[in-house]
Design an enzyme around this catalytic site. Sequence first.
Site, short mmCIF file in Angstrom:
data_model
loop_
_atom_site.label_atom_id
_atom_site.label_comp_id
_atom_site.label_asym_id
_atom_site.label_seq_id
_atom_site.Cartn_x
_atom_site.Cartn_y
_atom_site.Cartn_z
N ARG A 245 16.03 12.87 20.33
CA ARG A 245 15.43 11.44 19.70
C ARG A 245 15.67 10.48 18.73
O ARG A 245 16.89 11.01 18.03
CB ARG A 245 13.81 12.18 18.69
CG ARG A 245 13.53 13.44 19.32
CD ARG A 245 12.95 13.86 17.86
NE ARG A 245 11.80 15.21 18.69
CZ ARG A 245 11.29 16.22 18.25
NH1 ARG A 245 11.18 16.43 16.72
NH2 ARG A 245 10.32 16.53 18.54
N GLY B 39 19.91 8.61 5.79
CA GLY B 39 20.79 8.85 4.10
C GLY B 39 20.37 10.15 5.08
O GLY B 39 19.71 10.57 4.31
N GLY C 166 29.15 23.99 20.18
CA GLY C 166 28.71 24.98 18.81
C GLY C 166 28.89 24.88 17.94
O GLY C 166 29.66 23.95 17.16
N LEU D 214 30.52 21.74 15.72
CA LEU D 214 31.47 21.56 17.26
C LEU D 214 30.65 20.99 18.39
O LEU D 214 31.30 20.91 19.18
CB LEU D 214 32.23 22.47 17.73
CG LEU D 214 33.12 23.54 16.58
CD1 LEU D 214 33.70 24.44 17.35
CD2 LEU D 214 34.33 22.41 16.62
N GLY D 215 29.49 20.36 17.93
CA GLY D 215 29.18 19.20 18.46
C GLY D 215 28.04 20.27 19.20
O GLY D 215 28.24 21.32 19.54
N SER D 216 28.13 20.07 21.13
CA SER D 216 28.46 20.38 21.98
C SER D 216 28.68 22.34 22.54
O SER D 216 28.00 22.64 22.92
CB SER D 216 28.09 20.04 23.27
OG SER D 216 28.93 19.46 23.47
N ALA E 132 22.08 12.32 12.34
CA ALA E 132 21.66 12.38 12.28
C ALA E 132 21.17 14.54 12.36
O ALA E 132 20.74 15.41 11.84
CB ALA E 132 21.12 12.58 11.13
N ALA E 133 22.48 14.46 13.36
CA ALA E 133 22.67 15.76 13.77
C ALA E 133 22.96 17.13 13.04
O ALA E 133 22.39 18.06 12.57
CB ALA E 133 23.54 16.19 15.51
N GLY E 134 24.09 16.22 12.10
CA GLY E 134 24.49 17.40 10.54
C GLY E 134 24.08 17.30 9.47
O GLY E 134 23.52 19.15 9.47
N ASP E 135 23.29 16.74 9.68
CA ASP E 135 21.76 16.90 8.42
C ASP E 135 20.82 17.85 8.57
O ASP E 135 20.52 18.43 7.92
CB ASP E 135 21.15 14.90 8.08
CG ASP E 135 22.43 14.03 8.23
OD1 ASP E 135 23.38 14.72 7.68
OD2 ASP E 135 22.21 12.88 7.51
N ASP F 287 20.19 10.55 20.79
CA ASP F 287 21.63 9.55 19.75
C ASP F 287 21.20 11.12 18.82
O ASP F 287 20.48 11.87 18.27
CB ASP F 287 19.76 8.83 18.48
CG ASP F 287 20.51 7.94 17.76
OD1 ASP F 287 21.36 8.57 17.00
OD2 ASP F 287 19.44 7.59 16.61
O1 RIB Z 1 24.33 11.68 9.29
C1 RIB Z 1 23.70 9.99 9.41
C2 RIB Z 1 22.96 9.65 8.13
O2 RIB Z 1 24.21 8.47 7.97
C3 RIB Z 1 22.33 7.84 8.25
O3 RIB Z 1 20.58 8.39 8.45
C4 RIB Z 1 22.93 6.67 7.63
O4 RIB Z 1 21.82 6.87 6.37
C5 RIB Z 1 24.27 7.31 6.66
O5 RIB Z 1 23.66 8.11 5.67
#
Ligand code: RIB
Length: 307
Positions: A286, A40, A226, A222-224, A250-253, A247
């Site tokens: 990860r 999430g 920067g 912009l991902g890789s 969630a890199a943005g999160d 994977d």
């Molecule tokens: O940004 C990744 C997230 O998007 C995932 O964890 C998934 O739950 C969706 O909300």
Amino acid sequence: MDRRIVVVGSSNTDMIIQVERIPRPGETILGGRFTIASGGKGANQAVAAARAGGRVTFIARVGEDMFGDQAVRGFLADGIDVTYVGRDKQAASGVALIFVAADGENSIGVASGANASLSPAEISAAAEIIGSAAVLVTQLETPLETVRAAVEIASSWDVPVILNPAPARPLDDDLLKLVTVLTPNETEAELLTGVKIAGPADAERAAEVLHGRGVRTVIVTLGSAGALVCGPDSRSLVPAFPVQPVDTTAAGDVFNGALATAMAEGKALPEAVRFAAAAAAISVTRLGAQPSAPKREEIDALLAGRH
Ligand code: RIB
């Protein structure tokens, strides 16, 4: 002043299947490994901020079910204040179905469940904690009127607002002009501005459009390639840390959560973005959303070249 970070947003349980490549419509692919992990966008940002060293209050809604229990246990284990995580008697906790391909790319579908009933009234009930925060972080996986209520309260108390416009959807100027830092990726920046983004120069043009619509600072991830940081009178490209992706979910999160922690600590923007980029880089090595968010020591080690 309380240097607390308040995150308003979604909480999901992610059902992840690792596949060689993302299936095409109508196609079945065999051979994937299955994992369940906490996710999430809102919860990922809250967890990332807490592990990066921030004091976090999370405002969210989960179901009164097993997934909701598990999510709340996870937040508590990360030291997150869950006073404003409501339990919905009708709707189930949010669930995301995620394919992760061998190159780390993903494809996600979300059943919002209880996230869809996080209401402006719940935000008003938390007005005091939002108004005394060092920074508010939110995204677009809960109803827009709820996001707007949180942003309006923060802005009326001069609390800086980080809005991560994910998943992509159109936003009006009245909301954008209350945002301190907007953090779209290429797709989101493209949807908000109509500028096709193939690199930093296009991202800069998109940022100019967003400045024209009232946003103070735009960070296009912009991902890789920067992150392009465009303030009212400055431009800089913060390079990504080179990593082998497992994977990218969630890199943005993680970027947004760590950015909030750095801002709450009073770091200047370029340094805060470098801190966020380091956290995001570790997360892509990860599997899973919340399992991938790094601890402060790991971020500091990468920044010091010891990772
Ligand atoms: O940004 C990744 C997230 O998007 C995932 O964890 C998934 O739950 C969706 O909300």
